[in-house]
Design an enzyme around this catalytic site. Structure first.
Site, PDB file in Angstrom:
ATOM      1  N   ASP A   1       3.045   3.960  -9.079  1.00 13.21           N
ATOM      2  CA  ASP A   1       3.921   3.859  -7.901  1.00 13.21           C
ATOM      3  C   ASP A   1       5.346   4.323  -8.226  1.00 13.21           C
ATOM      4  O   ASP A   1       5.937   5.112  -7.489  1.00 13.21           O
ATOM      5  CB  ASP A   1       3.964   2.411  -7.380  1.00 13.21           C
ATOM      6  CG  ASP A   1       2.669   2.014  -6.685  1.00 13.21           C
ATOM      7  OD1 ASP A   1       1.650   2.702  -6.877  1.00 13.21           O
ATOM      8  OD2 ASP A   1       2.680   1.011  -5.940  1.00 13.21           O
TER       9      ASP A   1
ATOM     10  N   GLY B   1       0.793  -1.226   0.000  1.00 16.03           N
ATOM     11  CA  GLY B   1       0.000   0.000   0.000  1.00 16.03           C
ATOM     12  C   GLY B   1       0.818   1.264   0.000  1.00 16.03           C
ATOM     13  O   GLY B   1       0.332   2.322  -0.378  1.00 16.03           O
TER      14      GLY B   1
ATOM     15  N   SER C   1       7.770  -1.382  -3.037  1.00 11.37           N
ATOM     16  CA  SER C   1       8.539  -2.042  -4.103  1.00 11.37           C
ATOM     17  C   SER C   1       9.032  -1.007  -5.112  1.00 11.37           C
ATOM     18  O   SER C   1      10.161  -1.103  -5.612  1.00 11.37           O
ATOM     19  CB  SER C   1       7.710  -3.122  -4.789  1.00 11.37           C
ATOM     20  OG  SER C   1       6.503  -2.569  -5.251  1.00 11.37           O
ATOM     21  N   ALA C   2       8.219   0.019  -5.379  1.00 10.19           N
ATOM     22  CA  ALA C   2       8.649   1.057  -6.322  1.00 10.19           C
ATOM     23  C   ALA C   2       9.742   1.931  -5.701  1.00 10.19           C
ATOM     24  O   ALA C   2      10.700   2.312  -6.387  1.00 10.19           O
ATOM     25  CB  ALA C   2       7.462   1.919  -6.725  1.00 10.19           C
ATOM     26  N   ALA C   3       9.597   2.227  -4.404  1.00  7.75           N
ATOM     27  CA  ALA C   3      10.640   3.019  -3.730  1.00  7.75           C
ATOM     28  C   ALA C   3      11.972   2.266  -3.788  1.00  7.75           C
ATOM     29  O   ALA C   3      13.026   2.857  -4.014  1.00  7.75           O
ATOM     30  CB  ALA C   3      10.231   3.290  -2.284  1.00  7.75           C
TER      31      ALA C   3
ATOM     32  N   GLY D   1       3.822   1.695  -1.578  1.00  2.00           N
ATOM     33  CA  GLY D   1       4.736   1.823  -2.722  1.00  2.00           C
ATOM     34  C   GLY D   1       6.163   1.399  -2.397  1.00  2.00           C
ATOM     35  O   GLY D   1       7.124   1.909  -2.981  1.00  2.00           O
TER      36      GLY D   1
HETATM   37  C1  MEV Z   1      -0.677  -0.441  -6.150  1.00  2.00           C
HETATM   38  O1  MEV Z   1      -0.053   0.527  -5.322  1.00  2.00           O
HETATM   39  C2  MEV Z   1      -1.697   0.213  -7.021  1.00  2.00           C
HETATM   40  C3  MEV Z   1      -2.452  -0.713  -7.955  1.00  2.00           C
HETATM   41  O2  MEV Z   1      -3.412   0.114  -8.649  1.00  2.00           O
HETATM   42  C4  MEV Z   1      -1.549  -1.398  -8.947  1.00  2.00           C
HETATM   43  C5  MEV Z   1      -0.955  -0.451  -9.974  1.00  2.00           C
HETATM   44  O3  MEV Z   1      -1.417   0.660 -10.144  1.00  2.00           O
HETATM   45  O4  MEV Z   1       0.015  -0.883 -10.628  1.00  2.00           O
HETATM   46  C6  MEV Z   1      -3.235  -1.781  -7.195  1.00  2.00           C
END
Ligand code: MEV
Length: 310
Positions: free
Chosen positions: A143, A96, A100-102, A98
């Site tokens: 993200d 929730g 993995s993106a961070a 982010g």
């Molecule tokens: C995840 O943080 C958000 C989602 O909408 C996936 C995405 O946007 O790639 C669930």
């Protein structure tokens, strides 16, 4: 040695809808993941990030996949150039936020520095998106965009594969939020795939929900720009109602939301993948923010105080 960071994020409006090309609004949070890269005699990834219990075990496969995607995309031969990567920072990892993106952004930036590649933000964002495929399956790109650029963003995925629409939203002043941690980690790629199946199985139900969301997000942009806090909160509640209809909430998130409501939050909803992870509560002013964090904590959940639109 190189050391770089990526921001965490919260989605205010539009998780999951954004995967299908509808607009979403998200904000980077001040908390960051830091990646340090140093020369070593073998490739090693040390994960010292603070995290919800079980998060790192659950995400082990994803992290491995993301690393391979990043290395392949950057054409880095890790056998020839062995490095030790150490992850740290104050971003408390659970689904929730982010995380993995961070992580992907911090690693991409650190590789760019370490190998003197001089990559710009667009290039870092592109690499981070590649890393996100390891965790989100078919990521929207929201993200990694927040992790790389920061700020409060209006984001629309280009489903044709061209450039996504990204607009920086200016608001009068940052707004305090509290994030309540359900203590549960969900796997984004699984939840996104599940959503796809559910949507295909009942197109009528989802068409109706998607239409309602489309109206809602446009109003949300207007209310952020006019700084109508009550309205923003109300629309967050509405967004949560739609997410709940899509089976994305859970018992723990509902508990945090009811605590938030009892204690004066203007709005509350799950943020990000759902089925666990964080709940975002809108709590303008430091006094309300403090009260909310205490109320969530005394119910046994972890709470993070942050701001959107910084
Ligand atoms: C995840 O943080 C958000 C989602 O909408 C996936 C995405 O946007 O790639 C669930």
């Amino acid at each position: 040695m190189a050391e770089c960071y990526g921001f965490g994020k919260v989605i205010l409006f539009g998780e999951h809808f954004v995967v299908y090309g509808l607009p979403a609004i998200a904000s980077a949070v001040g908390d960051k993941t830091i990646a340090k890269i140093e020369k070593s005699d073998k490739y090693e990834l040390v994960d010292n990030r603070p995290a919800t219990e079980g998060y790192k075990v659950k995400k082990k496969g994803e992290i491995k996949r993301s690393m391979k995607l990043i290395l392949d995309f950057m054409k880095i031969d890790i056998e020839k150039n062995p490095v030790k990567i150490t992850l740290s920072g104050n971003l408390f990892c659970t689904s929730g936020i982010g995380a993995s993106a961070a992580m992907a952004t911090s690693i991409a930036r650190a590789f760019s520095d370490y190998f003197n590649l001089n990559l710009n933000d667009e290039q870092i964002n592109r690499i981070s998106y590649e890393g996100e495929k390891g965790s989100a399956g078919t990521p929207s790109g929201i993200d990694n965009t927040c992790a790389t650029f920061g700020g409060l963003l209006w984001f629309e995925k280009n489903l044709q594969g061209g450039e996504n629409k990204i607009e920086l939203l200016e608001i009068k002043q940052p707004i305090e939020i509290v994030l309540g941690n359900t203590g549960l980690s969900s796997v984004t790629s699984e939840v996104v795939a599940d959503m796809k199946k559910a949507k295909e199985a009942d197109p009528e139900k989802y068409d109706k929900i998607f239409k309602e969301y489309e109206r809602l997000v446009k109003e949300a942009r207007g209310s952020l720009e006019s700084y109508d806090l009550e309205k923003i909160g109300k629309l967050m509640d509405e967004n949560h109602r739609l997410l709940k209809e899509m089976n994305l909430s859970c018992k723990e998130a509902e508990k945090i939301i009811s605590i938030a409501k009892e204690n004066g939050a203007l709005g509350a909803k799950i943020t990000g993948t759902g089925r666990g992870g964080y709940v975002i509560t809108l709590t303008p002013g430091e006094e309300l923010q403090e009260k909310m964090a205490k109320a969530i904590e005394s119910a046994g959940f972890m709470a993070i105080k942050s701001k959107i639109g910084v």
